[in-house]
Design a protein around this motif. Structure first.
Motif, PDB file in Angstrom:
ATOM      1  N   VAL A   1       5.549  -8.615   1.539  1.00  0.00           N
ATOM      2  CA  VAL A   1       5.116  -7.712   0.465  1.00  0.00           C
ATOM      3  C   VAL A   1       5.674  -8.253  -0.841  1.00  0.00           C
TER       4      VAL A   1
ATOM      5  N   ASP B   1      13.400  -0.714   4.625  1.00  0.00           N
ATOM      6  CA  ASP B   1      13.083  -0.487   3.212  1.00  0.00           C
ATOM      7  C   ASP B   1      11.587  -0.385   2.935  1.00  0.00           C
ATOM      8  N   PHE B   2      10.760  -0.685   3.935  1.00  0.00           N
ATOM      9  CA  PHE B   2       9.308  -0.712   3.723  1.00  0.00           C
ATOM     10  C   PHE B   2       8.558   0.275   4.610  1.00  0.00           C
ATOM     11  N   ARG B   3       9.279   1.110   5.319  1.00  0.00           N
ATOM     12  CA  ARG B   3       8.617   2.072   6.209  1.00  0.00           C
ATOM     13  C   ARG B   3       7.990   3.216   5.421  1.00  0.00           C
ATOM     14  N   ARG B   4       7.010   3.858   6.075  1.00  0.00           N
ATOM     15  CA  ARG B   4       6.299   5.009   5.514  1.00  0.00           C
ATOM     16  C   ARG B   4       5.459   4.632   4.284  1.00  0.00           C
ATOM     17  N   ARG B   5       4.985   3.381   4.253  1.00  0.00           N
ATOM     18  CA  ARG B   5       4.129   2.912   3.164  1.00  0.00           C
ATOM     19  C   ARG B   5       2.755   2.467   3.655  1.00  0.00           C
ATOM     20  N   GLY B   6       2.471   2.704   4.930  1.00  0.00           N
ATOM     21  CA  GLY B   6       1.175   2.306   5.467  1.00  0.00           C
ATOM     22  C   GLY B   6       1.091   0.865   5.916  1.00  0.00           C
ATOM     23  N   LEU B   7       2.217   0.149   5.945  1.00  0.00           N
ATOM     24  CA  LEU B   7       2.185  -1.262   6.348  1.00  0.00           C
ATOM     25  C   LEU B   7       1.771  -1.429   7.804  1.00  0.00           C
TER      26      LEU B   7
ATOM     27  N   GLN C   1      -1.895  -1.331   8.012  1.00  0.00           N
ATOM     28  CA  GLN C   1      -2.468  -2.556   7.439  1.00  0.00           C
ATOM     29  C   GLN C   1      -2.329  -3.738   8.400  1.00  0.00           C
TER      30      GLN C   1
END
Length: 159
Positions: free
Chosen positions: A48, A91-97, A100
């Motif tokens: 990201v 640090d990147f959870r709950r962002r729709g990754l 995707q």
């Protein structure tokens, strides 16, 4: 978000992230990571904006991969993509990754089935809900590394 091949420079972050989540995954050391990436259909970092946001490893049916759950699917199904592990950095959870990554894998794997397992005991409720929402169906249960797991499949559009 983009997926890019795991490089040697990524190994430290991949191994550390796997270790922080090992209760939901299989243990992984440097030698095993090199082996898995060498056999993998997909061995990618989730990137990201240049930051390490996680990793994903998949295997195509017919691979020499020795995973027990992969073998279970191989004994029962042809032409599948097996998701061995996908881990999103804290640090990147709950962002729709996750969605995707799955969208990308499902559209590019070139297989008719997408296979994976999710822990039932101990329960991984978030993963179970995620996979049900993505229309995965349970095709069996088994004990794997001391955990009861649900074996999931999703039929993909024709490759």
């Amino acid at each position: 978000m983009r997926l890019r091949p795991i490089s040697l420079a990524d190994h430290g972050e991949v191994l550390a992230l796997n270790e922080r989540n090992v209760e939901l995954l299989a243990p992984l050391d440097e030698d095993r990571l090199v082996q898995l990436v060498g056999l993998a259909d997909t061995g990618h970092v989730i990137d990201v904006d240049g930051a390490f946001a996680g990793f994903v490893i998949t295997f195509a049916s017919g691979s020499a991969y020795d995973g027990e759950n992969f073998g279970w699917f191989g004994d029962r199904f042809d032409d599948f993509c097996y998701l061995d592990r996908v881990v999103i950095h804290e640090d990147f959870r709950r962002r729709g990754l996750g969605s995707q990554v799955y969208d990308e894998l499902e559209s590019t794997c070139g297989r008719s089935l997408f296979a994976l397992e999710v822990n039932l005991d101990p329960p991984n409720d978030a993963s179970l809900a995620f996979h049900h929402a993505r229309r995965f169906v349970e095709v069996g249960q088994r004990v794997s590394s001391g955990h009861l797991v649900s074996m999931f499949l999703k039929t993909l559009p024709s490759a």
